[in-house]
Motif scaffolding. Structure first.
Motif, mmCIF file in Angstrom:
data_model
loop_
_atom_site.group_PDB
_atom_site.id
_atom_site.type_symbol
_atom_site.label_atom_id
_atom_site.label_comp_id
_atom_site.label_asym_id
_atom_site.label_seq_id
_atom_site.Cartn_x
_atom_site.Cartn_y
_atom_site.Cartn_z
ATOM 1 N N VAL A 162 0.842 -1.200 0.000
ATOM 2 C CA VAL A 162 0.000 0.000 0.000
ATOM 3 C C VAL A 162 0.879 1.252 0.000
ATOM 4 O O VAL A 162 0.633 2.212 -0.737
ATOM 5 C CB VAL A 162 -0.958 -0.007 1.205
ATOM 6 C CG1 VAL A 162 -1.670 1.339 1.344
ATOM 7 C CG2 VAL A 162 -1.983 -1.129 1.065
ATOM 8 N N LEU A 163 1.941 1.244 0.818
ATOM 9 C CA LEU A 163 2.865 2.377 0.841
ATOM 10 C C LEU A 163 3.511 2.576 -0.525
ATOM 11 O O LEU A 163 3.615 3.718 -1.009
ATOM 12 C CB LEU A 163 3.931 2.147 1.911
ATOM 13 C CG LEU A 163 5.051 3.195 1.990
ATOM 14 C CD1 LEU A 163 4.495 4.584 2.274
ATOM 15 C CD2 LEU A 163 6.076 2.795 3.055
ATOM 16 N N CYS A 164 3.958 1.489 -1.162
ATOM 17 C CA CYS A 164 4.528 1.599 -2.509
ATOM 18 C C CYS A 164 3.545 2.252 -3.469
ATOM 19 O O CYS A 164 3.912 3.141 -4.251
ATOM 20 C CB CYS A 164 4.888 0.206 -3.044
ATOM 21 S SG CYS A 164 6.425 -0.479 -2.438
ATOM 22 N N GLY A 165 2.305 1.786 -3.418
ATOM 23 C CA GLY A 165 1.300 2.306 -4.333
ATOM 24 C C GLY A 165 1.011 3.778 -4.120
ATOM 25 O O GLY A 165 0.895 4.558 -5.075
ATOM 26 N N VAL A 166 0.896 4.184 -2.868
ATOM 27 C CA VAL A 166 0.612 5.593 -2.560
ATOM 28 C C VAL A 166 1.797 6.472 -2.966
ATOM 29 O O VAL A 166 1.609 7.549 -3.552
ATOM 30 C CB VAL A 166 0.285 5.754 -1.067
ATOM 31 C CG1 VAL A 166 0.270 7.230 -0.666
ATOM 32 C CG2 VAL A 166 -1.069 5.116 -0.749
ATOM 33 N N MET A 167 3.009 6.035 -2.675
ATOM 34 C CA MET A 167 4.187 6.844 -3.013
ATOM 35 C C MET A 167 4.378 6.938 -4.528
ATOM 36 O O MET A 167 4.778 7.988 -5.055
ATOM 37 C CB MET A 167 5.425 6.267 -2.350
ATOM 38 C CG MET A 167 5.434 6.396 -0.833
ATOM 39 S SD MET A 167 5.454 8.114 -0.262
ATOM 40 C CE MET A 167 7.103 8.613 -0.764
ATOM 41 N N ALA A 168 4.100 5.863 -5.262
ATOM 42 C CA ALA A 168 4.198 5.903 -6.718
ATOM 43 C C ALA A 168 3.120 6.809 -7.305
ATOM 44 O O ALA A 168 3.382 7.595 -8.217
ATOM 45 C CB ALA A 168 4.092 4.491 -7.291
ATOM 46 N N ARG A 169 1.908 6.713 -6.778
ATOM 47 C CA ARG A 169 0.798 7.515 -7.294
ATOM 48 C C ARG A 169 0.971 9.000 -6.991
ATOM 49 O O ARG A 169 0.763 9.859 -7.856
ATOM 50 C CB ARG A 169 -0.510 7.004 -6.678
ATOM 51 C CG ARG A 169 -1.764 7.753 -7.122
ATOM 52 C CD ARG A 169 -2.929 7.390 -6.230
ATOM 53 N NE ARG A 169 -2.733 7.901 -4.865
ATOM 54 C CZ ARG A 169 -3.413 7.455 -3.803
ATOM 55 N NH1 ARG A 169 -4.299 6.485 -3.947
ATOM 56 N NH2 ARG A 169 -3.192 7.969 -2.616
ATOM 57 N N ASP A 170 1.346 9.320 -5.754
ATOM 58 C CA ASP A 170 1.352 10.715 -5.316
ATOM 59 C C ASP A 170 2.683 11.423 -5.552
ATOM 60 O O ASP A 170 2.717 12.646 -5.652
ATOM 61 C CB ASP A 170 0.996 10.790 -3.827
ATOM 62 C CG ASP A 170 -0.416 10.308 -3.532
ATOM 63 O OD1 ASP A 170 -1.175 10.096 -4.500
ATOM 64 O OD2 ASP A 170 -0.749 10.126 -2.348
ATOM 65 N N ILE A 207 6.370 -15.195 -13.626
ATOM 66 C CA ILE A 207 6.477 -14.154 -12.608
ATOM 67 C C ILE A 207 5.206 -14.127 -11.776
ATOM 68 O O ILE A 207 4.089 -14.076 -12.318
ATOM 69 C CB ILE A 207 6.732 -12.783 -13.253
ATOM 70 C CG1 ILE A 207 8.101 -12.788 -13.945
ATOM 71 C CG2 ILE A 207 6.672 -11.666 -12.214
ATOM 72 C CD1 ILE A 207 8.443 -11.505 -14.646
ATOM 73 N N ARG A 208 5.387 -14.172 -10.479
ATOM 74 C CA ARG A 208 4.268 -14.089 -9.546
ATOM 75 C C ARG A 208 3.981 -12.612 -9.252
ATOM 76 O O ARG A 208 4.873 -11.868 -8.845
ATOM 77 C CB ARG A 208 4.602 -14.841 -8.256
ATOM 78 C CG ARG A 208 3.474 -14.919 -7.229
ATOM 79 C CD ARG A 208 3.932 -15.814 -6.083
ATOM 80 N NE ARG A 208 2.907 -16.042 -5.083
ATOM 81 C CZ ARG A 208 2.778 -15.337 -3.965
ATOM 82 N NH1 ARG A 208 3.608 -14.328 -3.717
ATOM 83 N NH2 ARG A 208 1.834 -15.621 -3.088
ATOM 84 N N LEU A 209 2.759 -12.210 -9.470
ATOM 85 C CA LEU A 209 2.349 -10.825 -9.300
ATOM 86 C C LEU A 209 1.404 -10.690 -8.120
ATOM 87 O O LEU A 209 0.502 -11.514 -7.930
ATOM 88 C CB LEU A 209 1.641 -10.313 -10.555
ATOM 89 C CG LEU A 209 2.457 -10.313 -11.849
ATOM 90 C CD1 LEU A 209 1.561 -9.975 -13.024
ATOM 91 C CD2 LEU A 209 3.615 -9.340 -11.758
ATOM 92 N N VAL A 210 1.606 -9.647 -7.336
ATOM 93 C CA VAL A 210 0.684 -9.292 -6.263
ATOM 94 C C VAL A 210 0.032 -7.972 -6.658
ATOM 95 O O VAL A 210 0.716 -6.974 -6.914
ATOM 96 C CB VAL A 210 1.407 -9.171 -4.909
ATOM 97 C CG1 VAL A 210 0.474 -8.620 -3.842
ATOM 98 C CG2 VAL A 210 1.948 -10.539 -4.489
ATOM 99 N N ASP A 211 -1.292 -7.981 -6.697
ATOM 100 C CA ASP A 211 -2.056 -6.838 -7.193
ATOM 101 C C ASP A 211 -2.959 -6.299 -6.091
ATOM 102 O O ASP A 211 -3.923 -6.942 -5.692
ATOM 103 C CB ASP A 211 -2.899 -7.289 -8.393
ATOM 104 C CG ASP A 211 -3.619 -6.142 -9.084
ATOM 105 O OD1 ASP A 211 -3.419 -4.975 -8.682
ATOM 106 O OD2 ASP A 211 -4.377 -6.420 -10.034
ATOM 107 N N VAL A 212 -2.607 -5.125 -5.555
ATOM 108 C CA VAL A 212 -3.533 -4.377 -4.704
ATOM 109 C C VAL A 212 -4.421 -3.633 -5.685
ATOM 110 O O VAL A 212 -4.037 -2.588 -6.217
ATOM 111 C CB VAL A 212 -2.795 -3.420 -3.758
ATOM 112 C CG1 VAL A 212 -3.784 -2.719 -2.837
ATOM 113 C CG2 VAL A 212 -1.740 -4.160 -2.941
#
Length: 245
Positions: free
Chosen positions: A112-120, A197-202
């Protein structure tokens, strides 16, 4: 090698992250190296997530598992004070549920932190680590705006309460990379010979290659607190998290 195997061990945790107990057979037993099972749900560690701990039950006794040594085989590290089941022994494996479950929540919180930092902020990850309930990620972030710590905490928990699904799938390498930027670190560390490749998708927030264990939705993470934001040098910000409940 199949994505769900490591040497002689079928890795059960990759397909069922809720599995905590299972029956299996010891295929190798050595006082120096440890134990190899034909089937195991012990996560061996990797990607910053430490290995699982737990027990093997056999013949009316138990052998505590305190770590894993990933080599050509997955060698489980037994407690040196416990008996060692010989090869061919049928055993009951059990993962320490409290530890694993908290690590799953922690690992998902980092995504979640990765996603927020990439988005914002559009910044890559440059390092990270986790233990049960606490973790850190480093980012190539030049400037920290006023109120960053509180605003980031609020943004993370908005995603938690959004109850986003966290899905796992395995795709051929070309198909996985075609989905977009699946590596969020500054350097792509995926082995070039990795075919699947194993993917994890939030879902709707973060998609990345990952081999760890995760909860099924962001709501299951619980409240995330940004414990500290550290300046480690020019463009190097370390964000420390804890799972608060």
């Amino acid at each position: 090698m199949r994505h769900d195997h490591h040497g002689r061990t079928h890795r059960l945790e990759l397909d069922d992250q809720t599995l905590r107990e299972w029956d299996c057979t010891v295929v190798a037993s050595d006082p120096e190296d440890g134990l190899v099972l034909d089937r195991s749900a012990f996560y061996p560690g990797g990607g910053g997530q430490p290995p699982d701990q737990g027990v093997l039950i056999w013949g009316g006794v138990q052998t505590r598992i305190v770590g894993v040594r990933p080599r050509d085989d997955l060698w489980l590290v037994p407690d040196p004070d416990d008996p060692l089941p010989p090869a061919g022994t049928v055993v009951r494996g059990a993962v320490d549920d409290d530890r694993r479950s908290l690590l799953m929540r922690t690992h998902s919180g980092l995504h979640v932190l990765c996603g927020v930092m990439a988005r914002d902020f559009g910044v890559p990850v440059t390092g990270g680590n986790m233990e049960p309930g606490v973790a850190r990620l480093d980012f190539d972030l030049a400037e920290v705006p006023a109120g960053f710590k509180d605003d980031l905490t609020a943004a993370l928990n908005t995603e938690v309460t959004a109850d986003r699904a966290i899905q796992v799938r395995v795709l051929p390498r070309a198909e996985a990379y075609a989905l977009g930027p699946i590596v969020k670190t500054a350097t792509d560390l995926l082995p070039p010979d990795l075919e699947d490749i194993r993917l994890v998708d939030v879902v709707g927030l973060d998609l990345q290659a990952d081999g760890g264990t995760h909860v099924a939705s962001t709501k299951q993470i619980g409240r995330i607190e940004v414990a500290k934001v550290e300046n480690k040098g020019r463009g190097f910000r370390r964000i420390r998290l804890r799972i608060a409940d």
